[in-house]
Design an enzyme around this catalytic site. Structure first.
Site, PDB file in Angstrom:
ATOM      1  N   HIS A   1      -5.704   2.842   1.060  1.00 35.24           N
ATOM      2  CA  HIS A   1      -4.976   4.000   1.589  1.00 35.24           C
ATOM      3  C   HIS A   1      -5.714   4.703   2.750  1.00 35.24           C
ATOM      4  CE1 HIS A   1      -2.921   3.135  -2.029  1.00 35.24           C
ATOM      5  NE2 HIS A   1      -3.605   3.911  -2.836  1.00 35.24           N
TER       6      HIS A   1
ATOM      7  N   ASP B   1       0.910  -1.137   0.000  1.00 27.96           N
ATOM      8  CA  ASP B   1       0.000   0.000   0.000  1.00 27.96           C
ATOM      9  C   ASP B   1       0.948   1.185   0.000  1.00 27.96           C
ATOM     10  OD1 ASP B   1      -1.441   2.275   0.837  1.00 27.96           O
ATOM     11  OD2 ASP B   1      -3.037   0.973   1.525  1.00 27.96           O
ATOM     12  N   HIS B   2       1.109   1.814  -1.146  1.00 27.18           N
ATOM     13  CA  HIS B   2       2.232   2.764  -1.245  1.00 27.18           C
ATOM     14  C   HIS B   2       2.061   3.981  -0.322  1.00 27.18           C
ATOM     15  CE1 HIS B   2      -0.294   4.947  -4.127  1.00 27.18           C
ATOM     16  NE2 HIS B   2       0.515   5.971  -3.986  1.00 27.18           N
TER      17      HIS B   2
HETATM   18  C1  BG6 Z   1      -3.425   4.655  -6.446  1.00 37.22           C
HETATM   19  C2  BG6 Z   1      -4.762   4.769  -7.110  1.00 37.22           C
HETATM   20  O1  BG6 Z   1      -3.429   3.616  -5.506  1.00 37.22           O
HETATM   21  O2  BG6 Z   1      -3.118   5.876  -5.787  1.00 37.22           O
HETATM   22  C3  BG6 Z   1      -4.803   5.947  -8.070  1.00 37.22           C
HETATM   23  O3  BG6 Z   1      -5.023   3.579  -7.832  1.00 37.22           O
HETATM   24  C4  BG6 Z   1      -4.367   7.216  -7.378  1.00 37.22           C
HETATM   25  O4  BG6 Z   1      -6.099   6.120  -8.615  1.00 37.22           O
HETATM   26  C5  BG6 Z   1      -3.042   6.995  -6.650  1.00 37.22           C
HETATM   27  O5  BG6 Z   1      -4.222   8.226  -8.358  1.00 37.22           O
HETATM   28  C6  BG6 Z   1      -2.689   8.210  -5.810  1.00 37.22           C
HETATM   29  O6  BG6 Z   1      -1.391   8.041  -5.294  1.00 37.22           O
HETATM   30  P1  BG6 Z   1      -0.481   9.281  -4.932  1.00 37.22           P
HETATM   31  O7  BG6 Z   1       0.743   8.699  -4.330  1.00 37.22           O
HETATM   32  O8  BG6 Z   1      -0.218  10.007  -6.243  1.00 37.22           O
HETATM   33  O9  BG6 Z   1      -1.258  10.145  -4.013  1.00 37.22           O
END
Ligand code: BG6
Length: 521
Positions: free
Chosen positions: A254, A191-192
């Site tokens: 997230h 989960d980045h």
């Molecule tokens: C991803 C989603 O997990 O997270 C995307 O699938 C979203 O739809 C993205 O744009 C947002 O990540 P960050 O790091 O750019 O806020």
């Protein structure tokens, strides 16, 4: 979590990274640049290799060129092709065209892996990164085993990307397929958001500061607001997104993960399993929505229509490529969530996320309860609740809003902010989430990856909402692209006597906050 000894282990015994989906977007934008940063920072020694895998044919030169371009475009560090350093780095990269369903191809991969381990002196440690659609995870796991790739001398780990399923039953099926081959402790579910610097800072701020922890409960906190706003639309991902929607795309993972970071109890030890146990307890304490009416009261969904965005007219969601023209998929959702435990009973967690909003930002605002009536209320001038704000992105930092005397006035009160701008101190060149997570997986630290029980509980919570939504779409609101989302999201808080706090200090137009930002701390 700092695992000092494992840092040395990565360098001393080395690792082979197998990147499935090596010609895809994730590899290009995140994984190759992350590997380069780790190498530049000395976190990888010469004992590493990267095997790029995809169906397409690529010559070794073409693959090296792909890696170079990706790093040039997306890495934190500058790179130049005609340096010794670059030649040394790129010689660790090989490419193999592979059909995921052919066990012979995996046997060939096993041969390549053995050769690379010999060449670079790597002690049989293998990290399989699946930057692939989830319906392929099962076949890959099965063929990794059938091809003999798991019979290595050292460790083997599987890193997988979201979405982990579409709902609880599909996630269970996926998990079963993977668990048929890998043990839970060998699986690293990404989960980045958990790799972001300020998300990782939440528990440090909470548990390492005497003046937060005693106040961190329903006696002092009025509500918590979590905003993940995006300016982008669905871009070229219409096909995936129309099936998924904001709740599954951002909410199940997230957003609920951020709720757990804010709400969890201090772990008994700073070890991955202890921390994840605490997060699971939060997910178990989420008050489930049981009726359709409750969901209508607590959850808002919206879809963007045409609107002005950064001075340009942009199309509505239903006009986007690969989106059904009568789609009822939500591109925005907001919810009021309760964590029904001793600490949080009665404190609403308001969460919201959406595409085509005015700002790209992620912020968590903790709003403290008002002071009881006291002599300062007589002046009433601008007395506001105290706030603690975690700014996750794009700027990283923390600020606290307090009330103070307006200088030079007769006791008038103004809100002022004490602002720790992390990006101002260390610049924006902090490690990317993928860099941290890839490195953590290589050194065996699973703290910031989601365990199966977390994933399952999050799906259980989200599935009830999705099921109610699928019955009828009467509550789907619209919002113009470039606005702050549907009206219902404002009303959700207004009913409780609250409102969304400005994010980035900009939503309110003119900021009332005075920023005292020391040049040096
Ligand atoms: C991803 C989603 O997990 O997270 C995307 O699938 C979203 O739809 C993205 O744009 C947002 O990540 P960050 O790091 O750019 O806020």
């Amino acid at each position: 979590m700092m695992l000092e000894t494992n840092q040395e282990a990565v360098k001393q015994s080395g690792v082979v990274f197998f990147i499935f989906g090596a010609t895809g977007d994730l590899a290009r934008r995140k994984l190759f640049p992350a590997l380069y940063s780790l190498y530049r920072e000395g976190k990888l020694s010469e004992k590493f290799a990267v095997v790029g895998l995809a169906r397409r044919e690529r010559s070794p030169e073409q693959f090296h060129e792909d890696v170079y371009r990706s790093i040039q475009e997306f890495a934190r560090y500058k790179v130049s092709e005609d340096t010794e350093e670059w030649r040394r780095f790129v010689q660790h990269f090989v490419y193999l065209s592979l059909d995921i369903n052919r066990v012979e191809d995996f046997k060939q991969l096993q041969g390549t892996a053995n050769q690379l381990e010999k060449k670079f002196g790597i002690a049989g440690n293998r990290l399989f990164y699946l930057a692939l659609a989830p319906d392929l995870f099962g076949s890959v796991a099965h063929n990794l085993k059938a091809g003999g790739l798991l019979e290595c001398e050292g460790w083997h780990r599987l890193v997988i990307e979201k979405p982990f399923g579409f709902d609880l039953p599909s996630a269970e099926k996926l998990n079963k397929e993977i668990r048929g081959v890998f043990e839970e402790h060998e699986i690293y579910r990404i989960d980045h958001y958990l790799g972001k610097e300020m998300v990782q800072n939440i528990d440090v701020i909470r548990f390492a500061n005497a003046f937060f922890e005693p106040l961190w409960n329903n006696k002092y906190i009025a509500n918590i607001q979590i905003t993940l706003s995006e300016t982008v639309g669905v871009e070229e991902r219409g096909g995936y997104y129309d099936h998924s929607g904001a709740l599954r795309d951002m909410g199940q993972n997230h957003m609920l993960q951020m709720v757990t970071m804010m709400a969890m109890e201090p772990p008994s030890r700073l070890l991955p399993e202890d921390i994840r146990d605490e997060k699971v307890k939060v997910l178990r304490s989420l008050r489930p929505f049981t009726t359709r009416e409750e969901i209508r009261q607590h959850v808002v969904r919206g879809q963007y229509t045409e609107g002005m965005h950064n001075g340009k007219l942009v199309q509505g969601y239903r006009e986007e490529d690969k989106v059904h023209p009568a789609s009822v998929t939500e591109t925005y959702f907001a919810a009021k969530v309760y964590v029904d435990n001793f600490r949080w009973a009665g404190v609403p967690f308001y969460i919201r996320t959406g595409k085509r909003l005015p700002l790209k930002t992620t912020e968590v605002v903790v709003e403290f309860k008002n002071m009881p009536d006291n002599i300062y209320h007589a002046h009433k001038t601008n007395l506001q609740p105290n706030l603690l704000v975690f700014r996750v992105q794009p700027m990283e930092g923390i600020y606290i809003k307090i009330n103070a005397k307006n200088p030079g006035s007769e006791g008038a009160i103004i809100p002022v902010a004490m602002d720790f701008c992390q990006s101002c101190q260390v610049g924006l060149n902090t490690p990317e989430a993928y860099e941290r997570l890839l490195y953590d997986a290589a050194r065996g630290d699973s703290t910031y990856f989601t365990r199966w029980d977390e994933v399952a509980l999050a799906w259980k919570f989200v599935d009830r909402i999705a099921a109610a939504w699928s019955e009828d779409d009467r509550d789907l609101e619209t919002y113009a692209a470039g606005s702050w989302g549907p009206k219902g999201a404002e009303e959700l808080l207004a009913r409780d006597g609250f409102s969304w706090w400005p994010v980035n200090g900009q939503e309110a137009g003119e900021s009332v906050w005075v920023t005292n930002r020391p040049d040096k701390l």
